[in-house]
Design an enzyme around this catalytic site. Structure first.
Site, PDB file in Angstrom:
ATOM      1  N   LYS A 105      21.491 -14.954  -2.873  1.00  0.00           N
ATOM      2  CA  LYS A 105      20.823 -15.141  -1.713  1.00  0.00           C
ATOM      3  C   LYS A 105      21.778 -14.963  -0.513  1.00  0.00           C
ATOM      4  O   LYS A 105      22.826 -15.289  -0.346  1.00  0.00           O
ATOM      5  CB  LYS A 105      20.515 -16.730  -1.600  1.00  0.00           C
ATOM      6  CG  LYS A 105      19.746 -17.171  -0.551  1.00  0.00           C
ATOM      7  CD  LYS A 105      18.242 -16.865  -0.290  1.00  0.00           C
ATOM      8  CE  LYS A 105      17.472 -17.134   0.677  1.00  0.00           C
ATOM      9  NZ  LYS A 105      17.422 -15.750   1.351  1.00  0.00           N
ATOM     10  N   LYS A 141      24.236 -10.175  -0.470  1.00  0.00           N
ATOM     11  CA  LYS A 141      24.172  -9.685   1.167  1.00  0.00           C
ATOM     12  C   LYS A 141      23.706  -8.162   0.861  1.00  0.00           C
ATOM     13  O   LYS A 141      23.876  -7.651  -0.156  1.00  0.00           O
ATOM     14  CB  LYS A 141      25.567  -9.581   1.554  1.00  0.00           C
ATOM     15  CG  LYS A 141      25.411  -9.794   3.461  1.00  0.00           C
ATOM     16  CD  LYS A 141      24.937 -10.947   3.910  1.00  0.00           C
ATOM     17  CE  LYS A 141      24.714 -10.952   5.338  1.00  0.00           C
ATOM     18  NZ  LYS A 141      24.695 -12.371   5.866  1.00  0.00           N
ATOM     19  N   ASP A 181      19.440 -10.674   9.020  1.00  0.00           N
ATOM     20  CA  ASP A 181      20.706 -10.903   9.542  1.00  0.00           C
ATOM     21  C   ASP A 181      20.665  -9.883  10.686  1.00  0.00           C
ATOM     22  O   ASP A 181      19.742  -9.762  11.298  1.00  0.00           O
ATOM     23  CB  ASP A 181      21.569 -10.317   8.387  1.00  0.00           C
ATOM     24  CG  ASP A 181      23.072 -10.772   8.833  1.00  0.00           C
ATOM     25  OD1 ASP A 181      23.671 -11.894   8.746  1.00  0.00           O
ATOM     26  OD2 ASP A 181      23.958  -9.941   9.322  1.00  0.00           O
ATOM     27  N   ASN A 256      19.200 -14.192  17.256  1.00  0.00           N
ATOM     28  CA  ASN A 256      18.569 -15.652  16.793  1.00  0.00           C
ATOM     29  C   ASN A 256      19.615 -16.686  16.865  1.00  0.00           C
ATOM     30  O   ASN A 256      19.453 -17.808  17.472  1.00  0.00           O
ATOM     31  CB  ASN A 256      18.296 -15.292  15.338  1.00  0.00           C
ATOM     32  CG  ASN A 256      16.665 -14.992  15.188  1.00  0.00           C
ATOM     33  OD1 ASN A 256      16.069 -15.202  16.154  1.00  0.00           O
ATOM     34  ND2 ASN A 256      16.403 -14.772  14.021  1.00  0.00           N
TER      35      ASN A 256
HETATM   36  N1  GLU Z   1      22.125 -13.821   7.076  1.00  0.00           N
HETATM   37  C1  GLU Z   1      22.155 -15.479   7.150  1.00  0.00           C
HETATM   38  C2  GLU Z   1      23.619 -15.672   7.046  1.00  0.00           C
HETATM   39  O1  GLU Z   1      24.545 -15.143   7.455  1.00  0.00           O
HETATM   40  C3  GLU Z   1      21.182 -16.130   6.450  1.00  0.00           C
HETATM   41  C4  GLU Z   1      20.972 -15.629   5.229  1.00  0.00           C
HETATM   42  C5  GLU Z   1      19.739 -16.134   4.551  1.00  0.00           C
HETATM   43  O2  GLU Z   1      19.037 -16.582   5.029  1.00  0.00           O
HETATM   44  O3  GLU Z   1      19.527 -15.842   3.276  1.00  0.00           O
HETATM   45  O4  GLU Z   1      23.997 -16.617   6.323  1.00  0.00           O
END
Ligand code: GLU
Length: 461
Positions: A105, A141, A181, A256
């Protein structure tokens, strides 16, 4: 069962800090030149001495070595056509770092600076951040070196479709669940979800999160990272008898994370005096008007200096490091990695900074962290402070599985519960391992232990 090799036996004879250094040296050799990844792995490993000392089984099971090696790293070509019919080629990435606690995730970042080092640093951080939420999600990621700036909506759509055509082979609601992201919001997620649905001929809503709330997304997902950062920092301040109310706050960025951190800090009684985008910062001593920033960034997709058109008393500067020279009580870096250097940290300390919360991933470099913590600044590390976004993503997965939606109030309440419980677990773990009040050690050790214990339970792989 114990896994031992002659090397391990030798290593056990060394002290735990020698062991940690030796493992990191190997990581540095294997990932030569990947500075962001090496910075992130060292940041975690250097906190683990007390836990390795008490639990030599982590050495026997090779936990550090295994944690630093992604389960899978996928790199692929993304070819797409611009509005003039010209062909462009970008590079796509997905690192499936660790699936011990749940499906991989983590977000997708579209930014020209994305490399395998950056994607691996982010994926590595995500393992521990996700563990801290207490929700069943592993770490991953991805993204691309594609630059969304100045692209038309059709170009964005074609890029997202091409990107997902390859990515779709590797993901699924129980396998790997991407989200947004930097450079990826609900528009991009929508195009990618549409392409996935078309390829699979199945409506698997939980394959991505950060969807539009009208179409399977969770309410409060957009706000979650920023709100969560402020909830966490407020807990940290309360622990010292302080609060956001009446304080002056600087929040870098205007995406965001930044927008909703500003909104919540203002709701808690603070005055936010500066924010930024990649081209510069605005300083509004009377208090940033967040609605104007939202209109510029979320609706018109314009640069931050346009703020001055409706707020002529504000000032604009094009050197983003200067934002940290403005006196403030609380700093919330919410833009990108390594945006606060040693010099900026000194400037903040000299101007009386009391607390800093990392809304972005690794926004303070190693020396900046040292300067801030040595000077008594309360420090909320990213893995804990910005975990609210991914926590609500996990809640989006739950809602998708139930084919049901919670109200905004329900999600916000669950988010607050998660952030408070992360704070408690950081504080308690820091105390337990002899570093009272050190939230960096608390976050790293608590996240690490959760994953490490489950890795042992699941056997060697
Ligand atoms: N990109 C966000 C982070 O750095 C969210 C990742 C997500 O919601 O899976 O945690």
């Amino acid at each position: 069962m114990r896994y031992t090799t002659p090397e391990v036996t030798e290593i056990r004879r060394q002290s735990s800090s020698e062991y940690i250094k030796a493992v990191h040296k190997k990581i540095a050799e294997r990932n030569a030149g990947e500075s962001e990844f090496l910075q992130a792995t060292w940041e975690v490993f250097s906190s683990l001495k007390p836990v390795i000392e008490q639990h030599p089984e982590y050495i026997d099971h090779g936990i550090l070595e295994r944690l630093a090696e992604p389960e899978r790293l996928i790199i692929f070509r993304v070819a797409w056509e611009d509005d003039e019919g010209k062909v462009h080629v970008n590079r796509g990435f997905r690192v499936q770092f660790n699936s011990t606690l749940g499906p991989y995730k983590g977000g997708l970042r579209f930014h020209p600076s994305l490399t395998s080092s950056v994607v691996k640093f982010l994926g590595f951080e995500q393992i521990f951040k996700n563990a801290l939420t207490g929700l069943p999600i592993g770490g991953g990621k991805g993204g691309s070196d594609f630059d969304p700036k100045g692209k038309s909506d059709r170009e964005i759509m074609r890029f997202c479709q091409s990107f997902m055509t390859e990515l779709s082979r590797h993901i699924g609601p129980d396998i790997d669940v991407p989200a947004g992201d930097i450079g990826v919001g609900k528009r991009e997620i929508g195009y990618m979800f549409g392409q996935y649905k078309r390829i699979r001929n199945a409506y698997e809503a939980g394959v991505v999160t950060g969807k539009n709330p009208d179409n399977g997304g969770s309410l409060v997902r957009k706000e979650a990272t920023g709100y969560g950062t402020v909830y966490f920092v407020e807990e940290m301040l309360k622990g010292e008898g302080k609060t956001f109310a009446g304080s002056k706050v600087i929040v870098s960025g205007s995406g965001n994370v930044s927008i909703y951190a500003m909104e919540k800090a203002i709701e808690f009684g603070a005055t936010v005096i500066a924010c930024s985008d990649s081209e510069g910062y605005i300083y509004d001593p009377s208090g940033i008007d967040v609605e104007t920033v939202k209109q510029l960034k979320e609706v018109e997709r314009k640069r931050i200096y346009h703020y001055l058109e409706s707020h002529p008393n504000a000032r604009f500067g094009n050197d983003n490091t200067e934002i940290w020279t403005i006196p403030c009580d609380i700093a919330l870096p919410c833009a990108t990695q390594n945006e606060i250097s040693r010099e900026s940290a000194h400037a903040l300390v000299d101007n009386g900074l009391k607390a800093l919360g990392e809304g972005a991933n690794m926004p303070c470099d190693e020396e900046a962290v040292r300067v801030l913590t040595n000077n008594g600044v309360l420090f909320a590390p990213a893995k804990a402070a910005n975990a609210g976004g991914v926590a609500v993503s996990a809640m989006e997965m739950s809602q998708n599985s139930m084919r049901y939606s919670w109200t905004a109030e329900e999600v916000d309440e669950k988010l607050q519960t998660v952030m408070k419980s992360i704070y408690r677990s950081c504080i308690e773990t820091a105390e337990q391992y002899g570093q009272p009040g050190n939230l960096i050690a608390g976050a790293n050790i608590a996240g690490f232990k959760k994953v490490a214990d489950a890795m042992i339970a699941y056997g060697l792989h």
